[in-house]
Scaffold this active site. Structure first.
Site, PDB file in Angstrom:
ATOM      1  N   CYS A   2       0.874  -1.173   0.000  1.00 44.80           N
ATOM      2  CA  CYS A   2       0.000   0.000   0.000  1.00 44.80           C
ATOM      3  C   CYS A   2       0.909   1.221   0.000  1.00 44.80           C
ATOM      4  O   CYS A   2       2.092   1.110  -0.313  1.00 44.80           O
ATOM      5  CB  CYS A   2      -0.960  -0.011   1.188  1.00 44.80           C
ATOM      6  SG  CYS A   2      -0.151   0.128   2.797  1.00 44.80           S
ATOM      7  N   LEU A   3       0.391   2.363   0.373  1.00 43.37           N
ATOM      8  CA  LEU A   3       1.200   3.580   0.348  1.00 43.37           C
ATOM      9  C   LEU A   3       2.103   3.701   1.576  1.00 43.37           C
ATOM     10  O   LEU A   3       3.294   3.917   1.460  1.00 43.37           O
ATOM     11  CB  LEU A   3       0.287   4.805   0.223  1.00 43.37           C
ATOM     12  CG  LEU A   3       0.992   6.143   0.081  1.00 43.37           C
ATOM     13  CD1 LEU A   3       1.828   6.180  -1.188  1.00 43.37           C
ATOM     14  CD2 LEU A   3      -0.025   7.267   0.077  1.00 43.37           C
TER      15      LEU A   3
END
Length: 100
Positions: A81-82
């Site tokens: 994910c980020l």
């Protein structure tokens, strides 16, 4: 940020090495984030909100929806994910569903 069981934080280089061993890489960011920021080659995008349902799908439906073979519970999977929060949640969801 990347997560895998036993490897709570992976570098991109470590991921590239894992991918040589046919690890499934699931990006759990939202589709608009992938569209905006791009994707890591050979990853599949399954937003975190869809993940639990996706990992319980019929394999034929999974292949149709995500254009990839559904992982078995023993297949190596890496989530990204980020910032790492969603990938850790994804790892917990997968573990709770019996993935190791």
């Amino acid at each position: 940020s990347l997560c895998a069981a036993g490897e709570p934080g992976l570098s991109y280089r470590e991921l590239k090495d894992l991918k040589k061993k046919s690890v499934l890489h699931i990006d759990v960011r939202e589709r608009w984030e992938v569209d905006r920021d791009g994707k890591i080659p050979a990853s599949i995008n399954i937003p975190l909100g869809e993940l639990v349902e996706a990992l319980q799908m019929d394999p034929t439906d999974f292949k149709e929806q995500y254009n990839h073979k559904m992982p078995s519970k023993s297949d190596p999977v890496v989530f990204s994910c980020l910032a790492g929060t969603r990938s850790k949640q994804a790892l917990a969801f997968a573990t709770s569903l019996g993935f190791n």
